[in-house]
Design a protein around this motif. Structure first.
Motif, PDB file in Angstrom:
ATOM      1  N   ILE A 185     -18.613  -8.969 -32.808  1.00  0.00           N
ATOM      2  CA  ILE A 185     -18.479  -9.850 -31.656  1.00  0.00           C
ATOM      3  C   ILE A 185     -17.111 -10.518 -31.748  1.00  0.00           C
ATOM      4  CG2 ILE A 185     -20.939 -10.234 -31.229  1.00  0.00           C
ATOM      5  CD1 ILE A 185     -20.815 -12.743 -32.858  1.00  0.00           C
ATOM      6  N   ASP A 187     -13.615 -12.524 -29.374  1.00  0.00           N
ATOM      7  CA  ASP A 187     -13.117 -13.117 -28.134  1.00  0.00           C
ATOM      8  C   ASP A 187     -12.341 -12.072 -27.342  1.00  0.00           C
ATOM      9  OD1 ASP A 187     -11.111 -13.023 -30.014  1.00  0.00           O
ATOM     10  OD2 ASP A 187     -10.241 -14.961 -29.518  1.00  0.00           O
ATOM     11  N   ASN A 190     -16.635  -9.718 -26.057  1.00  0.00           N
ATOM     12  CA  ASN A 190     -18.013 -10.087 -25.711  1.00  0.00           C
ATOM     13  C   ASN A 190     -18.376 -11.537 -26.015  1.00  0.00           C
ATOM     14  OD1 ASN A 190     -17.935  -9.704 -28.463  1.00  0.00           O
ATOM     15  ND2 ASN A 190     -19.467  -8.062 -28.517  1.00  0.00           N
ATOM     16  N   ILE A 191     -17.502 -12.310 -26.677  1.00  0.00           N
ATOM     17  CA  ILE A 191     -17.789 -13.717 -26.926  1.00  0.00           C
ATOM     18  C   ILE A 191     -17.497 -14.542 -25.672  1.00  0.00           C
ATOM     19  CG2 ILE A 191     -17.001 -15.800 -28.133  1.00  0.00           C
ATOM     20  CD1 ILE A 191     -16.755 -14.244 -30.658  1.00  0.00           C
ATOM     21  N   VAL A 270     -22.445 -19.113 -31.526  1.00  0.00           N
ATOM     22  CA  VAL A 270     -21.725 -18.214 -30.632  1.00  0.00           C
ATOM     23  C   VAL A 270     -22.613 -17.837 -29.455  1.00  0.00           C
ATOM     24  CG1 VAL A 270     -20.721 -15.908 -30.402  1.00  0.00           C
ATOM     25  CG2 VAL A 270     -20.292 -17.238 -32.459  1.00  0.00           C
ATOM     26  N   SER A 271     -22.036 -17.839 -28.283  1.00  0.00           N
ATOM     27  CA  SER A 271     -22.697 -17.308 -27.098  1.00  0.00           C
ATOM     28  C   SER A 271     -21.937 -16.051 -26.716  1.00  0.00           C
ATOM     29  CB  SER A 271     -22.666 -18.321 -25.957  1.00  0.00           C
ATOM     30  OG  SER A 271     -23.291 -17.783 -24.805  1.00  0.00           O
ATOM     31  N   ALA A 272     -22.669 -14.953 -26.534  1.00  0.00           N
ATOM     32  CA  ALA A 272     -21.992 -13.672 -26.292  1.00  0.00           C
ATOM     33  C   ALA A 272     -22.846 -12.762 -25.422  1.00  0.00           C
ATOM     34  CB  ALA A 272     -21.688 -12.990 -27.628  1.00  0.00           C
ATOM     35  N   ALA A 286     -17.494 -11.178 -36.942  1.00  0.00           N
ATOM     36  CA  ALA A 286     -17.121 -12.047 -35.831  1.00  0.00           C
ATOM     37  C   ALA A 286     -15.643 -12.401 -35.906  1.00  0.00           C
ATOM     38  CB  ALA A 286     -17.961 -13.323 -35.844  1.00  0.00           C
ATOM     39  N   GLU A 288     -12.769 -14.823 -33.660  1.00  0.00           N
ATOM     40  CA  GLU A 288     -12.443 -15.721 -32.550  1.00  0.00           C
ATOM     41  C   GLU A 288     -11.232 -16.530 -32.972  1.00  0.00           C
ATOM     42  OE1 GLU A 288     -11.966 -18.303 -29.557  1.00  0.00           O
ATOM     43  OE2 GLU A 288     -12.472 -19.122 -31.534  1.00  0.00           O
TER      44      GLU A 288
END
Length: 353
Positions: A185, A187, A190-191, A270-272, A286, A288
Motif C-alpha cells: 500500500i 501513496d 492506493n493510500i 491507514v485508509s486505502a 507500506a 507514504e
C-alpha cells in the motif's frame, strides 16, 4: 474497478439487493471476525422483505470469493425498515464458553486442540508451539482467555508468536512469522490517508525476573540493553515468575522479555482502497512520504467497507507486532504466597511488641 458482493442468508437467499453497506472487520485482540450489514429491509414500506433469524448463517462473497461465514447474533430493525444485522464467525464461541481447567506438561497448541475437542469446535491446521508448559490451572476463564494465556506463556519462553484464525468454519493456529507479505500500500497508488505515531512510553531498557520457591531460595535473572539505556534512560521491567522455573529458564525468560520490551512502539493507521486478503494477522509493505512510512508492518486491526460498488479498508498497522497477552498466575501459589506474607508480618509484629 467496481467490487461486487453477494450475501447469502441461511444457505438459501441472496440478500445483497437489500444491503446499503457491508462492513467486514477483525482485530488480533479478538478470535473472531465480524460482518455488519446495514439494510433497507422492505420493498413496500409496510413489511419486512426478509425476516432475519438469530442463529442463522450469513456468508459474504467478494467478486465471487467467499471471505466470511458466520452466525447472526444481532438483528435490529426500525419502523422504516432500516435494519442492521451483525454476525460473527464460529470462533466467537471461544468467548461464549467459560470453564476451569488444569493442564500439565502440554504445549499451547496441545491445549488449544484439547479445548476445541472438548467443546466441539472443528479445527484445521494447528501449528506446533514448541514450549511445554509445566503446569497451568485456569479458573473461571473463557476458552479464548485460556488460549491467549497459554500462547503468552509460550511467547515469554521462546519468543514465538502465534495467531488464532477461522477458515471455512474451522479454527486454525499459525505462527506469526509465517504471514506472507504479498501486498503493498503506497501513496499515489492506493493510500487515501495515513497517520503514524512513534512512542517509548512502554519501552523498557532492563528486565528483572524473580523466581524460586521462597525468599530464602530466590533466583534472580537480569538483562539490560546498555545502548538503549544510554539513549532513552534506564527503565526496568520487574516480573515474578513461576516458582518451578530453574535459573536457566529464568535467564531465557529475562532475555525474551527484554527483546520484546526494548522496542520503540510504532502505530500506523491507514485508509486505502480495499484488498480482500489484507486482514488482521497478515503483513503488508507500506510507503507514504509525508509520514516517512517505509517497510513491512503487521495488521493489528482491519475494517473493510463495501458500498455502491466501492471497497475501502481502514487498517491499524504495527511494527511491534502486538498480540493480546494474559499473564498466568497459579492460584494455589498465589494463595500460599499471601499466607506466607501474612505469617511473616505477624511474626515481625510480635517481635516489635
Amino acid at each position: 474497478m467496481s467490487t461486487q458482493i453477494r450475501v447469502l442468508y441461511d444457505g438459501k437467499y441472496y440478500v445483497e439487493p437489500l444491503v446499503t453497506t457491508a462492513t467486514w472487520s477483525g482485530d488480533v485482540a479478538q478470535p473472531h471476525r465480524t460482518l455488519t450489514l446495514s439494510l433497507s429491509n422492505t420493498l413496500n414500506g409496510e413489511d419486512q422483505e426478509v425476516a432475519f433469524e438469530l442463529g442463522k448463517e450469513l456468508r459474504l462473497y467478494v467478486d465471487g470469493k467467499g471471505v466470511f461465514r458466520g452466525v447472526i447474533f444481532t438483528y435490529d430493525i426500525t419502523d422504516k425498515g432500516d435494519a442492521v444485522v451483525i454476525a460473527y464467525d464460529e470462533n466467537v464461541y471461544l468467548t461464549k464458553n467459560v470453564d476451569t481447567r488444569k493442564f500439565v506438561k502440554m504445549t499451547a497448541g496441545g491445549i488449544i486442540a484439547e479445548l476445541c475437542k472438548s467443546f466441539g469446535i472443528p479445527t484445521g491446521s494447528i501449528a506446533s508451539t514448541g514450549y511445554v508448559i509445566p503446569r497451568m490451572i485456569l479458573r473461571n476463564r473463557s476458552l479464548w482467555d485460556m488460549m491467549v494465556t497459554a500462547l503468552t506463556e509460550t511467547r515469554k519462553q521462546n519468543g514465538r508468536k502465534f495467531v488464532v484464525y477461522a477458515s471455512n468454519g474451522k479454527l486454525g493456529l499459525r505462527e506469526k512469522k509465517d504471514a506472507a507479505v504479498r501486498w503493498m500500500i503506497e501513496d499515489g497508488v492506493n493510500i487515501v490517508s495515513a497517520n503514524r505515531t512513534r512512542s517509548i512510553e512502554e519501552l523498557r531498557t532492563a528486565v528483572k525476573v524473580v523466581g524460586g520457591e521462597s525468599e530464602e531460595k530466590q533466583i534472580v535473572a537480569t538483562e539490560k540493553n546498555t545502548e538503549l539505556a544510554k539513549r532513552y534512560g534506564l527503565m526496568q521491567h520487574y516480573e515474578s515468575a513461576d516458582s518451578k522455573l530453574n535459573a536457566s529458564q529464568l535467564r531465557q525468560l529475562a532475555k525474551t522479555r527484554l527483546k520484546e520490551l526494548s522496542t520503540v512502539r510504532e502505530d500506523v493507521s491507514v485508509s486505502a482502497l480495499g484488498i480482500t486478503e489484507v486482514v488482521a494477522g497478515t503483513a503488508v509493505y507500506a510507503f507514504e512520504s509525508m509520514t516517512d512510512l517505509v517497510g513491512g508492518f503487521y495488521v493489528n486491526a482491519d475494517s473493510h467497507t463495501f458500498s455502491n460498488g466501492t471497497h475501502m479498508m481502514d487498517l491499524t498497522l504495527s511494527k511491534t507486532d502486538d498480540l493480546p497477552k494474559l499473564e498466568y498466575e497459579d492460584d494455589e501459589e498465589a494463595k500460599e504466597s499471601a499466607k506466607e506474607s501474612k505469617k511473616k508480618a505477624k511474626e515481625k509484629a510480635k517481635k516489635g511488641a
